[in-house]
Write an enzyme that holds these catalytic residues in place. Sequence first.
Site, mmCIF file in Angstrom:
data_model
loop_
_atom_site.group_PDB
_atom_site.id
_atom_site.type_symbol
_atom_site.label_atom_id
_atom_site.label_comp_id
_atom_site.label_asym_id
_atom_site.label_seq_id
_atom_site.Cartn_x
_atom_site.Cartn_y
_atom_site.Cartn_z
ATOM 1 N N ASP A 178 0.859 -1.213 -0.136
ATOM 2 C CA ASP A 178 -0.105 -0.020 0.212
ATOM 3 C C ASP A 178 0.684 1.388 -0.003
ATOM 4 O O ASP A 178 0.490 2.282 0.805
ATOM 5 C CB ASP A 178 -0.930 -0.087 1.026
ATOM 6 N N LYS B 143 2.097 2.077 -5.187
ATOM 7 C CA LYS B 143 2.779 1.686 -6.422
ATOM 8 C C LYS B 143 2.033 1.801 -7.737
ATOM 9 O O LYS B 143 2.413 2.313 -8.881
ATOM 10 C CB LYS B 143 3.202 0.009 -6.446
ATOM 11 N N GLY C 245 -4.041 -4.111 -4.027
ATOM 12 C CA GLY C 245 -5.444 -3.068 -4.238
ATOM 13 C C GLY C 245 -4.448 -1.811 -4.545
ATOM 14 O O GLY C 245 -3.811 -1.512 -3.861
ATOM 15 N N HIS C 246 -4.695 -1.427 -5.768
ATOM 16 C CA HIS C 246 -4.303 -0.214 -6.321
ATOM 17 C C HIS C 246 -5.547 0.793 -6.273
ATOM 18 O O HIS C 246 -6.375 0.333 -6.989
ATOM 19 C CB HIS C 246 -3.662 -0.305 -7.626
ATOM 20 N N GLN D 172 1.977 -6.450 -3.588
ATOM 21 C CA GLN D 172 2.334 -6.453 -1.967
ATOM 22 C C GLN D 172 3.944 -5.761 -2.131
ATOM 23 O O GLN D 172 4.040 -4.908 -2.776
ATOM 24 C CB GLN D 172 2.619 -7.862 -1.471
HETATM 25 P P1 IMP Z 1 -2.601 -12.961 1.832
HETATM 26 O O1 IMP Z 1 -1.688 -12.398 0.516
HETATM 27 O O2 IMP Z 1 -3.989 -12.759 1.479
HETATM 28 O O3 IMP Z 1 -2.122 -14.216 2.144
HETATM 29 O O4 IMP Z 1 -2.191 -12.147 3.177
HETATM 30 C C1 IMP Z 1 -1.065 -12.346 3.835
HETATM 31 C C2 IMP Z 1 -0.448 -11.165 4.468
HETATM 32 O O5 IMP Z 1 -0.214 -10.081 3.273
HETATM 33 C C3 IMP Z 1 -1.718 -10.386 5.228
HETATM 34 O O6 IMP Z 1 -1.028 -9.895 6.329
HETATM 35 C C4 IMP Z 1 -2.289 -9.535 4.354
HETATM 36 O O7 IMP Z 1 -2.902 -8.404 4.768
HETATM 37 C C5 IMP Z 1 -1.053 -9.070 3.570
HETATM 38 N N1 IMP Z 1 -1.162 -8.451 2.298
HETATM 39 C C6 IMP Z 1 -1.877 -9.232 1.115
HETATM 40 N N2 IMP Z 1 -1.739 -8.299 0.374
HETATM 41 C C7 IMP Z 1 -1.617 -6.990 0.531
HETATM 42 C C8 IMP Z 1 -1.489 -5.754 -0.110
HETATM 43 O O8 IMP Z 1 -1.866 -5.475 -1.142
HETATM 44 N N3 IMP Z 1 -1.206 -4.772 0.906
HETATM 45 C C9 IMP Z 1 -0.953 -4.871 2.062
HETATM 46 N N4 IMP Z 1 -0.828 -5.989 2.711
HETATM 47 C C10 IMP Z 1 -1.289 -7.088 1.820
#
Ligand code: IMP
Length: 427
Positions: free
Chosen positions: A13, A16, A40-41, A223
Amino acid sequence: MPGIAIVGVQWGDEGKGKATDLLASRTDYVVKFNGGNNAGHTVVIGDEKYALHLLPSGILTPGVIPVIGNGVVVDLEVLFEELTALQSRGVDTSKLRISANAHIITNYHRTLDKVTERFLGKRSIGTTGRGIGPAYADKVNRLGIRVQDLFDESILRQKIEGALEAKNHMLTKVYNRRAITCDEIFDDLQQYVDQLRPMVGDTSLELHDALEEGKNVVFEAGQAMMLDIDYGTYPFVTSSTTTSAGAAAGSGIAPSKIDRVVGIVKAYTTRVGSGPFPTELHDEWGDLLRSNGFEFGTTTGRPRRTGWNDTVITRYASRVNGLTDIVLTKLDVLTGIERIPVCVAYDVDGERFDEMPLSQSDYHHAKPIYEELPGWSEDITGAREFADLPVNAQAYVRFLEEYSGSRISAIGVGAARDAIIQVHDLI
Ligand code: IMP
């Protein structure tokens, strides 16, 4: 210099989407190489706000070819929902290319993500619940379903049956849930096959050819560094390679084709989900950063955890990713704060660490060592040159640059698309 990777430096977040979008006007291809619809963009164009979860943000720029690489896990329902929503707003999505080797997120991945998180109780990761981890687990277990499998009905059935065998035992006997049938998964996936077919191809070859022809290709990470499966705060991480090395593996191009690596750093820090976060604030300063920075998840709507900027993380990310440039985002959110702490090192049980501690236990005990910088009160959202910034804001940027190990090439000063100061060209 045509191959450019864009990676997040903190816990995601960082903005990007805005940086990718900024480059997109000079870009021929934008490639998503890892993750899925956990990303999420938010991209603001004029009065329109677009929230994308799965599609690369480059899809919003006419002329750019968006690519979903082999390293991505694709939820077809989300893919077609996002495409339909963009089409209804007049966005041309016809150029989208999808790797035949990308893996599919099915209903059983989503179910398993949710039940295993519940099962973990207070040890839960805080995942987005979108089935990302279980889909990558199947990939590594050699039980995954790839995009290409959708085009062979008999193979698809065999693979679904193979994947469900052990899972149904788990679902019914461990998690007390109903078994999932092969037919329901097969029927669910089948409905997308005809629409999907024209988008699917050998994207590794297409990207290779594009790079050979001197086209500009932007590889956009989902991420960020601290959520990387190898380098992040394991196990509180996502299940893919979020660092620049993933750009090659996740899109089928050679590492030597990546000429620039741009790291996106927020002027402060946020995190969603569980896990250590040394500079986290639990006071009114944390609330202020959350409300001024609109720090609520694009994908889940969850309030983000907030804290001061941590240069130990940026130095670590600079080294592991080989950052050539940094884009600093959301500097405007710090306006009005009289003294701004910046973490320069950690104190772990009395010992000073200038670099990331090796052990996870040490990281859980890390206390930030701060230097305090004087803030500014002037509105900076209209600044377009570095010299337009108040001297204290300039000094803050210079300080981060000095401690970060890479040059700062652009600075985000507001939500609008053009609210950015370019110090060095990124292409
Ligand atoms: P997962 O990717 O859904 O398996 O989540 C694993 C960890 O990555 C968790 O702490 C999520 O909150 C974090 N996470 C996954 N995608 C994002 C993102 O786009 N932004 C911030 N945190 C993320």
